[in-house]
Design a protein around this motif. Structure first.
Motif, PDB file in Angstrom:
ATOM      1  N   TYR A   1       0.834  -1.212   0.000  1.00 37.56           N
ATOM      2  CA  TYR A   1       0.000   0.000   0.000  1.00 37.56           C
ATOM      3  C   TYR A   1       0.863   1.253   0.000  1.00 37.56           C
TER       4      TYR A   1
ATOM      5  N   GLN B   1       0.797   4.316  -2.478  1.00 39.48           N
ATOM      6  CA  GLN B   1       0.578   5.662  -1.945  1.00 39.48           C
ATOM      7  C   GLN B   1       1.677   6.624  -2.386  1.00 39.48           C
TER       8      GLN B   1
ATOM      9  N   SER C   1      -5.826  -7.839  -2.377  1.00 30.01           N
ATOM     10  CA  SER C   1      -5.717  -8.169  -0.945  1.00 30.01           C
ATOM     11  C   SER C   1      -4.325  -7.904  -0.390  1.00 30.01           C
TER      12      SER C   1
ATOM     13  N   GLU D   1      -4.667  -4.155   0.448  1.00 30.15           N
ATOM     14  CA  GLU D   1      -5.611  -3.965   1.550  1.00 30.15           C
ATOM     15  C   GLU D   1      -6.185  -5.327   1.908  1.00 30.15           C
ATOM     16  N   SER D   2      -5.749  -5.866   3.039  1.00 28.26           N
ATOM     17  CA  SER D   2      -6.138  -7.229   3.412  1.00 28.26           C
ATOM     18  C   SER D   2      -7.606  -7.334   3.795  1.00 28.26           C
ATOM     19  N   ASP D   3      -8.162  -6.263   4.375  1.00 29.60           N
ATOM     20  CA  ASP D   3      -9.567  -6.282   4.805  1.00 29.60           C
ATOM     21  C   ASP D   3     -10.448  -5.726   3.688  1.00 29.60           C
TER      22      ASP D   3
ATOM     23  N   ASN E   1     -14.031  -4.237   4.438  1.00 28.46           N
ATOM     24  CA  ASN E   1     -14.186  -2.999   5.192  1.00 28.46           C
ATOM     25  C   ASN E   1     -14.434  -1.854   4.219  1.00 28.46           C
TER      26      ASN E   1
ATOM     27  N   ASP F   1     -14.707   1.410   4.645  1.00 21.29           N
ATOM     28  CA  ASP F   1     -13.857   2.597   4.815  1.00 21.29           C
ATOM     29  C   ASP F   1     -12.473   2.365   4.208  1.00 21.29           C
ATOM     30  N   LYS F   2     -11.917   1.181   4.427  1.00 18.29           N
ATOM     31  CA  LYS F   2     -10.597   0.875   3.881  1.00 18.29           C
ATOM     32  C   LYS F   2     -10.651   0.737   2.358  1.00 18.29           C
ATOM     33  N   ALA F   3     -11.743   0.167   1.873  1.00 17.00           N
ATOM     34  CA  ALA F   3     -11.918   0.055   0.426  1.00 17.00           C
ATOM     35  C   ALA F   3     -12.011   1.441  -0.207  1.00 17.00           C
TER      36      ALA F   3
ATOM     37  N   LYS G   1     -10.733   4.152   0.882  1.00 14.09           N
ATOM     38  CA  LYS G   1      -9.413   4.783   0.957  1.00 14.09           C
ATOM     39  C   LYS G   1      -8.560   4.392  -0.250  1.00 14.09           C
ATOM     40  N   ILE G   2      -8.555   3.084  -0.574  1.00 12.10           N
ATOM     41  CA  ILE G   2      -7.802   2.607  -1.741  1.00 12.10           C
ATOM     42  C   ILE G   2      -8.355   3.217  -3.027  1.00 12.10           C
TER      43      ILE G   2
END
Length: 414
Positions: free
Chosen positions: A185, A189, A210, A213-215, A218, A220-222, A224-225
């Protein structure tokens, strides 16, 4: 030098994107320490002795942007979701190289951020040996013998068109620059900080999601990516992303693959296809069927999916053909004409235990008078490979460059 989990600009400019580097240092991308950002005015994709038979229906060659059979445009996020070990990386590489070949002004370079495999994987993916002539970044003409996908990747890299990074190379960079571990990540970034010229018209293969971003469930995390990818897409002459994703390991009640992850991946992407199935009819040729989950730009002209024929014996730029997508619901619910055709084909093959070719099968069928011979041949080929083989009644083997069909198990009239 920053020694926390942050990336120094030198690492990104020198390795991930291939900027200026100390020529005395070992460059971790590919052999000979070549600067992969050097501009090359001439790109030659010429290969000799590439006369391998490709026995699939006659279809349009892949052609992106400047033909009605295109898959994506620059500056979009394109997600392919598939089960593990289902050739999605091979497919993504072939799609990317075709996009580069067909649209050198729109797609300048391929960046493959691969944290699922290593170069050893691509060394094991053998192709039929071919001689490949190209112009190197030093302006000299080279002739390289390609025997694997790794050779193909290196030839592209020698021309400045392919940049590869895996965990091994990332660890080498951390050691070289005395930096603590860097995550995939953080590699992604850091692209935000790079000059526009480094990512301009670049096509990035994210392999696999994955790892960044392993989760994936989620939201919110998705988000973000996806915000990060969108920022890179929207910059001047922005980047294009092919994002590879793993399906859920659990199947649905119909034993079909299930998409894994938050809904953000669907809503924030431009194109999202889920691999519906893969049929390897021979050691060389695989049929890869992707079902449309999102087609924001209407590239499929209303079709519900897309079919690729991947010839694993060929170089990446020559390996793909497009097929004709037929929805599974239509196949599973065969109409009377198809049931009749199924019975005739099975009866013909039952009397031929040694198998028959497409031509031999067609000779024993009565083609309708209102269908041209070539169209009928294509229809029968698709019906055999994508209907009967899929249902498990036939197997398909290749002998002397020609497909032969055999009855696989006992069957009952439909």
């Amino acid at each position: 030098m920053i020694k926390n989990n942050l990336i120094d600009d030198n690492i990104i400019n020198n390795s991930v994107l291939g900027g200026e580097h100390n020529k005395n240092e070992k460059y971790p991308s590919y052999k000979n320490g070549k600067d992969v950002l050097a501009e090359v005015e001439i790109m030659e994709f010429s290969s000799n002795n590439q006369k391998i038979s490709f026995n699939v229906p006659e279809c349009c060659w892949l052609n992106f942007i400047n033909d009605e059979k295109f898959l994506f445009l620059p500056g979009i996020i394109f997600i392919i979701s598939a089960d593990s070990s289902h050739l999605k990386t091979w497919l993504a590489q072939a799609v990317a190289v075709n996009a580069l070949k067909k649209n050198s002004g729109e797609i300048r370079k391929i960046f493959h951020l691969d944290f699922d495999n290593t170069m050893a994987t691509y060394r094991q993916r053998k192709i039929s040996p071919i001689n490949f002539e190209y112009i190197g970044m030093d302006g000299r003409k080279y002739n390289k013998r390609l025997t694997s996908i790794a050779d193909d990747m290196e030839a592209l890299s020698d021309q400045g068109y392919y940049q590869y990074m895996d965990y091994r190379q990332l660890a080498s960079l951390c050691e070289q620059y005395d930096v603590n571990d860097i995550s995939p990540y953080e590699v992604l970034q850091s692209l935000i900080k790079s000059p526009d010229k480094y990512i301009s018209s670049g096509l990035f293969i994210i392999d696999a999601l994955s790892n960044f971003e392993s989760d994936v469930n989620n939201a919110d995390k998705a988000a973000k990516i996806m915000r990060l990818l969108r920022r890179l897409c929207n910059r001047e002459c922005g980047a294009t992303f092919i994002v590879l994703h793993h399906n859920n390991k659990q199947k649905d009640e119909n034993i079909k693959s299930v998409f894994q992850g938050a809904n953000i991946w669907l809503t924030q992407s431009d194109q999202l296809y889920q691999q519906e199935r893969i049929s390897e009819h021979s050691e060389q040729i695989a049929t890869i069927v992707l079902k449309k989950m999102k087609d924001k730009n209407g590239f499929l002209n209303g079709d519900s999916g897309i079919v690729f024929y991947l010839d694993k014996s060929k170089s990446l730029g020559e390996a793909l053909k497009l097929g004709i997508y037929i929805d599974d619901e239509e196949k599973d619910g065969l109409n009377d004409d198809k049931r009749d055709l199924f019975g005739k084909v099975m009866a013909i093959l039952k009397s031929s235990p040694n198998g028959l070719t497409i031509t031999e099968i067609i000779k024993q069928l009565d083609p309708p008078s209102d269908i041209k011979p070539n169209s009928f041949r294509m229809k029968i080929t698709i019906f055999l490979t994508d209907v009967i083989v899929k249902k498990g009644y036939l197997i398909c083997k290749k002998h002397s460059g020609t497909l032969h069909f055999f009855i696989k198990k006992k069957w009952k009239p439909m």
